[in-house]
Design a protein around this motif. Sequence first.
Motif, mmCIF file in Angstrom:
data_model
loop_
_atom_site.group_PDB
_atom_site.id
_atom_site.type_symbol
_atom_site.label_atom_id
_atom_site.label_comp_id
_atom_site.label_asym_id
_atom_site.label_seq_id
_atom_site.Cartn_x
_atom_site.Cartn_y
_atom_site.Cartn_z
ATOM 1 N N ALA A 100 41.337 -5.280 57.645
ATOM 2 C CA ALA A 100 41.171 -3.934 57.067
ATOM 3 C C ALA A 100 42.510 -3.255 56.813
ATOM 4 N N ASP A 101 43.546 -3.654 57.581
ATOM 5 C CA ASP A 101 44.844 -2.992 57.407
ATOM 6 C C ASP A 101 45.724 -3.690 56.375
ATOM 7 N N ALA A 102 45.176 -4.613 55.620
ATOM 8 C CA ALA A 102 45.966 -5.279 54.566
ATOM 9 C C ALA A 102 46.237 -4.295 53.430
ATOM 10 N N ASP A 103 47.293 -4.555 52.670
ATOM 11 C CA ASP A 103 47.536 -3.786 51.435
ATOM 12 C C ASP A 103 46.371 -4.119 50.492
ATOM 13 N N PHE A 104 45.476 -3.145 50.320
ATOM 14 C CA PHE A 104 44.178 -3.387 49.684
ATOM 15 C C PHE A 104 44.317 -3.973 48.274
ATOM 16 N N ASP A 105 45.081 -3.284 47.429
ATOM 17 C CA ASP A 105 45.137 -3.701 46.017
ATOM 18 C C ASP A 105 45.775 -5.080 45.862
ATOM 19 N N THR A 106 46.830 -5.331 46.650
ATOM 20 C CA THR A 106 47.481 -6.639 46.562
ATOM 21 C C THR A 106 46.529 -7.730 47.040
ATOM 22 N N ALA A 107 45.836 -7.443 48.137
ATOM 23 C CA ALA A 107 44.919 -8.453 48.689
ATOM 24 C C ALA A 107 43.776 -8.751 47.722
ATOM 25 N N VAL A 108 43.293 -7.724 47.016
ATOM 26 C CA VAL A 108 42.222 -7.940 46.021
ATOM 27 C C VAL A 108 42.748 -8.830 44.897
ATOM 28 N N ASP A 109 43.910 -8.440 44.369
ATOM 29 C CA ASP A 109 44.496 -9.194 43.257
ATOM 30 C C ASP A 109 44.725 -10.655 43.648
ATOM 31 N N GLN A 110 45.267 -10.846 44.851
ATOM 32 C CA GLN A 110 45.590 -12.206 45.286
ATOM 33 C C GLN A 110 44.343 -13.001 45.675
ATOM 34 N N ALA A 111 43.287 -12.301 46.056
ATOM 35 C CA ALA A 111 42.038 -13.011 46.378
ATOM 36 C C ALA A 111 41.492 -13.671 45.113
ATOM 37 N N LEU A 112 41.668 -12.973 43.976
ATOM 38 C CA LEU A 112 41.235 -13.554 42.698
ATOM 39 C C LEU A 112 42.099 -14.743 42.333
ATOM 40 N N LEU B 153 36.330 -16.506 51.215
ATOM 41 C CA LEU B 153 36.942 -15.218 51.532
ATOM 42 C C LEU B 153 36.259 -14.616 52.758
ATOM 43 N N LEU B 154 37.075 -14.215 53.748
ATOM 44 C CA LEU B 154 36.552 -13.592 54.967
ATOM 45 C C LEU B 154 37.136 -12.181 55.032
ATOM 46 N N VAL B 155 36.252 -11.167 54.984
ATOM 47 C CA VAL B 155 36.730 -9.789 54.873
ATOM 48 C C VAL B 155 36.247 -8.986 56.082
ATOM 49 N N GLU B 156 37.171 -8.203 56.670
ATOM 50 C CA GLU B 156 36.797 -7.390 57.842
ATOM 51 C C GLU B 156 35.708 -6.394 57.420
ATOM 52 N N GLU B 157 34.707 -6.261 58.275
ATOM 53 C CA GLU B 157 33.481 -5.542 57.872
ATOM 54 C C GLU B 157 33.751 -4.120 57.385
ATOM 55 N N SER B 158 34.713 -3.426 58.023
ATOM 56 C CA SER B 158 34.918 -2.006 57.670
ATOM 57 C C SER B 158 35.361 -1.821 56.215
ATOM 58 N N ILE C 176 35.331 -29.009 58.385
ATOM 59 C CA ILE C 176 35.914 -30.347 58.561
ATOM 60 C C ILE C 176 37.310 -30.410 57.945
ATOM 61 N N TYR C 177 37.606 -29.432 57.075
ATOM 62 C CA TYR C 177 38.884 -29.457 56.354
ATOM 63 C C TYR C 177 39.975 -28.742 57.136
ATOM 64 N N GLY C 178 41.206 -28.918 56.688
ATOM 65 C CA GLY C 178 42.341 -28.238 57.326
ATOM 66 C C GLY C 178 43.560 -28.273 56.427
ATOM 67 N N LEU C 179 43.339 -27.925 55.155
ATOM 68 C CA LEU C 179 44.469 -28.028 54.227
ATOM 69 C C LEU C 179 45.312 -26.757 54.239
ATOM 70 N N ALA C 180 44.706 -25.609 53.933
ATOM 71 C CA ALA C 180 45.496 -24.385 53.806
ATOM 72 C C ALA C 180 44.628 -23.171 54.113
ATOM 73 N N GLY C 181 45.291 -22.047 54.353
ATOM 74 C CA GLY C 181 44.579 -20.802 54.593
ATOM 75 C C GLY C 181 45.563 -19.652 54.511
ATOM 76 N N ALA C 182 45.022 -18.418 54.450
ATOM 77 C CA ALA C 182 45.905 -17.260 54.361
ATOM 78 C C ALA C 182 45.371 -16.114 55.214
ATOM 79 N N VAL C 183 46.294 -15.286 55.673
ATOM 80 C CA VAL C 183 45.948 -14.096 56.459
ATOM 81 C C VAL C 183 46.637 -12.897 55.824
ATOM 82 N N TRP C 184 45.864 -11.828 55.615
ATOM 83 C CA TRP C 184 46.420 -10.603 55.027
ATOM 84 C C TRP C 184 46.295 -9.468 56.036
ATOM 85 N N SER C 185 47.437 -8.908 56.435
ATOM 86 C CA SER C 185 47.439 -7.775 57.360
ATOM 87 C C SER C 185 48.826 -7.145 57.352
ATOM 88 N N THR C 186 48.875 -5.837 57.591
ATOM 89 C CA THR C 186 50.200 -5.204 57.747
ATOM 90 C C THR C 186 50.635 -5.263 59.206
#
Length: 490
Positions: free
Chosen positions: A261-273, A290-295, A410-420
């Motif tokens: 929830a504390d990620a830079d919202f607009d950047t995270a939206v753009d980068q999610a696309l 995509l896993l998004v914090e409920e709030s 079963i996979y483990g190639l890549a992932g990302a975390v967005w937070s300030t």
Amino acid sequence: MAIGRMYIDGQWVESHTGNTREIINPFNQEVIATVTEGDEKDSQLAIQAARKAFDKGDWATTPASERGAIIQKVADFIRRDKEELAKLESLDTGKTIIESYADMDDIANVFQYFAGLADKNGGEVIQSPIPDSESRVVREPVGVCGQISPWNYPLLQASWKLAPALVAGNTLVAKPSEITPLTTIKVFELMEEAGVPKGVANLVLGPGNTVGAELSTSLDVDLISFTGGIETGKKIMQAASVNVKKVALELGGKNPNIIFADADFDTAVDQALNAVFFHAGQVCSAGSRLLVEESIHDRFVEAVVNQAKKIKLGNGFEEGTQSGPLISAEHREKVESFVQIGIEEGAELVLGGKRPEDPKLQNGFFYEPTIFINCISDMRIVQEEVFGPVLTIEKFNSAEEVIEKANDTIYGLAGAVWSTDIEKAETVASKLRMGTVWINDFHPYFPQAPWGGFKQSGFGRELGHIGLEEYTEVKHIFRNKKPQPAGWFV
Ligand SMILES: NC(=O)c1ccc[n+]([C@@H]2O[C@H](COP(=O)([O-])OP(=O)(O)OC[C@H]3O[C@@H](n4cnc5c(N)ncnc54)[C@H](O)[C@@H]3O)[C@@H](O)[C@H]2O)c1
Ligand SMILES: C[N+](C)(C)CC=O
């Protein structure tokens, strides 16, 4: 139209059967080239050429700096011919020409990086515990390498294999995907021009189950490096056991993109696309989960859907096109069947889920950006690699919960975390079981950093100095300076 040929033992040749294959532009299904179509026998000829060049030729003992200089020339020629190469890649894959230009820059950088590394490993003298002795560790080439690559980044994935194998002194047989061979053929012309000796680098063209399978089963191949799907990877690993050849597998992914929830919202939206819809989702490391914090979930979903609606599909050569088609009719059917599975599993389709209606796109294998919400972790649409423009969205409430969800694959190639909150982001990154984790970014890769998977995304690494070491054997040479009888059997 000239026929694209194989390159075996320094000669441009057609297959022994004379069979050919038409290469199709996925944007409009027009034939863009005809290439020769090999089979097992052509693969065997290429393997024999590589075997002879390794066992009897000079490449393995050529000073590493000279090998590096030849590979540097390949980098220079790729830059010189960038426009032609990029055009071929876009015609063959449907990706936008801007993406292809970026790929060609990356590819030239890969050849340049490994050229620079060629003479940097001088071995190591280690402290021998035995008096009057010397102990050295050296790296030597593995031998004959089989290299099999996929269609989504045809030349990029091939370059990650060709450049390190050659600078390390190996000989090789490369097999591009049968549907996207054009830029690899061109780069073999550039390698010939750069002075790679006859028999050192060989190119075979044709299907995986014949030409490719021969590379993994041959007793004369010492290493097989494969990039492609998980099921093919399993077959290759099994086949490679015949002579216990070294194996490197770069397989698929179902890559979590975690938004706190504390990620830079607009950047995270753009980068999610960007994470999921770039290259129509045909990227091994696509952020398709995509896993998004409920709030912030509902607001985030609304923003992602609104932006995804505006993605401009089209001809990769036209300005303004943001995404091209899928690679083939068969692949689009696979994506469609996954969307059907998602619907049947109860995921809620909020965007796409169909082919576009635009009359200009009817001859291409297009599919609309597609988004599912209300997904749960054990759905197949969440667990399996779709390899298309399909995003699943889940909610989470805590770092612990999202780590567990993200690793539940079963996979483990890549992932990302967005937070300030960098401490939180670092903690999550450290717990993700993946070969690459991005913090506040998605997608970067470059020659200096290793690439590869945990778990069923494969093993072995490409790029980085580790990517060169994969193409070497480690040898310990021990020398006794004052030999004495052992005295055991007196
Ligand atoms: N991990 C990575 O870095 C990475 C990069 C790009 C693509 N990929 C993966 O590649 C897959 C998509 O590529 P694809 O559809 O071309 O994969 P694929 O497995 O169908 O084919 C890949 C290559 O293997 C060959 N092949 C097929 N069957 C074979 C066999 N029995 N023996 C030997 N070779 C055989 C094909 O001809 C092709 O050249 C996706 O799963 C994607 O995630 C992974
Ligand atoms: C490894 N990469 C991201 C270049 C392409 C994967 O499909």
